[in-house]
Enzyme design. Sequence first.
Site, short mmCIF file in Angstrom:
data_model
loop_
_atom_site.label_atom_id
_atom_site.label_comp_id
_atom_site.label_asym_id
_atom_site.label_seq_id
_atom_site.Cartn_x
_atom_site.Cartn_y
_atom_site.Cartn_z
N ASN A 1 27.13 1.74 -62.93
CA ASN A 1 27.91 3.05 -62.46
C ASN A 1 27.60 4.18 -63.31
O ASN A 1 27.89 5.29 -63.14
CB ASN A 1 29.42 2.64 -62.51
CG ASN A 1 29.94 2.51 -63.72
OD1 ASN A 1 29.14 2.49 -64.79
ND2 ASN A 1 31.17 2.48 -63.82
N GLU B 1 33.17 5.93 -68.33
CA GLU B 1 33.08 5.95 -66.92
C GLU B 1 32.99 7.11 -66.12
O GLU B 1 33.08 8.08 -66.60
CB GLU B 1 34.36 5.14 -66.25
CG GLU B 1 34.78 3.91 -67.16
CD GLU B 1 33.72 2.58 -66.40
OE1 GLU B 1 32.88 2.92 -66.32
OE2 GLU B 1 34.63 1.51 -66.25
N HIS C 1 27.84 4.36 -66.75
CA HIS C 1 28.61 4.56 -67.94
C HIS C 1 27.54 4.30 -68.97
O HIS C 1 26.63 3.44 -68.92
CB HIS C 1 29.62 3.84 -67.93
CG HIS C 1 29.74 2.44 -68.15
ND1 HIS C 1 30.62 1.32 -67.71
CD2 HIS C 1 28.72 1.41 -68.64
CE1 HIS C 1 30.08 -0.01 -67.86
NE2 HIS C 1 29.11 0.26 -68.67
N ASP D 1 32.19 0.54 -78.43
CA ASP D 1 33.45 0.16 -77.66
C ASP D 1 34.21 -1.05 -77.85
O ASP D 1 33.68 -2.15 -78.49
CB ASP D 1 33.37 0.39 -76.34
CG ASP D 1 32.07 -0.22 -75.77
OD1 ASP D 1 31.48 -1.22 -76.23
OD2 ASP D 1 31.77 0.16 -74.47
#
Length: 256
Positions: A132, A139, A134, A63
């Site tokens: 979270n 996400e 990811h 990313d």
Amino acid sequence: MEIIIEPDATALAERAGQVVFADLAKKPDLVLGLATGKTPIGLYEKLRARPDAFAQVRFFNLDEFFGVPPSDSNSFNYFLHFHLIRHIRHQEKNLHLLRGDVNDLEALSREVEEKIKSVGGIDLQILGIGKNGHIGFNEPGSSLGSRTRPKTLEASTLAEYMKNIDSRAPVSSFAITMGVGTIMDSRHLLMLASGSGKAEIIREMVEGPITSEIPATCLQLHPRATVILDEESAAKLKRRDYYKWVFENKWRVGQK
Ligand code: PGA
């Protein structure tokens, strides 16, 4: 999913290095997907110890922030050069790291997918996990079949990242990320997680139901996922002792 629990972050990095070098020994021109974040830094230190091993390796990464050029020290491109690429023997033509300073993230996303296909797919993809759930910048709520695409980050992800950098100005809420489906197409996944802050999400990833609310749970469906944890990140696993027992007894079935 193979779960390996090491005493601490140092041992975790050592073990992760062994996994990467084992795959490299089988395929010197490995297609290697890199990850950023605090967790893989120890692994990259281990990889730097054998700089000649990477001369034929093809590099991708998960990313990148939109609008942040490779020359910016907040870019993931810069991070990967800083911690790994500049220390190892590599060929420029084999570097396929993302760059955020493009006008058209959709077009870049298509190019990345095609490039990965043209080199025969990713052999080994390194992964971290967000609190979270990811992976990459996929996400919660990301389709488990998603491909490389632009993505808007959660405020919590950006806040977590901002803790680690000098700049006070937010880098960008927009990013490009390999999709969950793209990551799952890799032949081998190597996930690393360390510290008590990851214990809850690791429990959900390994022992919870598969859900797009926690994209990392997709690893349960992967035929070859190696998850290396330290004691702190493994602390909430129900079957912690079983995973240790399995790993310690691997030699009995000739797998070591
Ligand atoms: P970290 O990031 O290694 O800095 O915890 C992991 C991630 O967000 O993927």
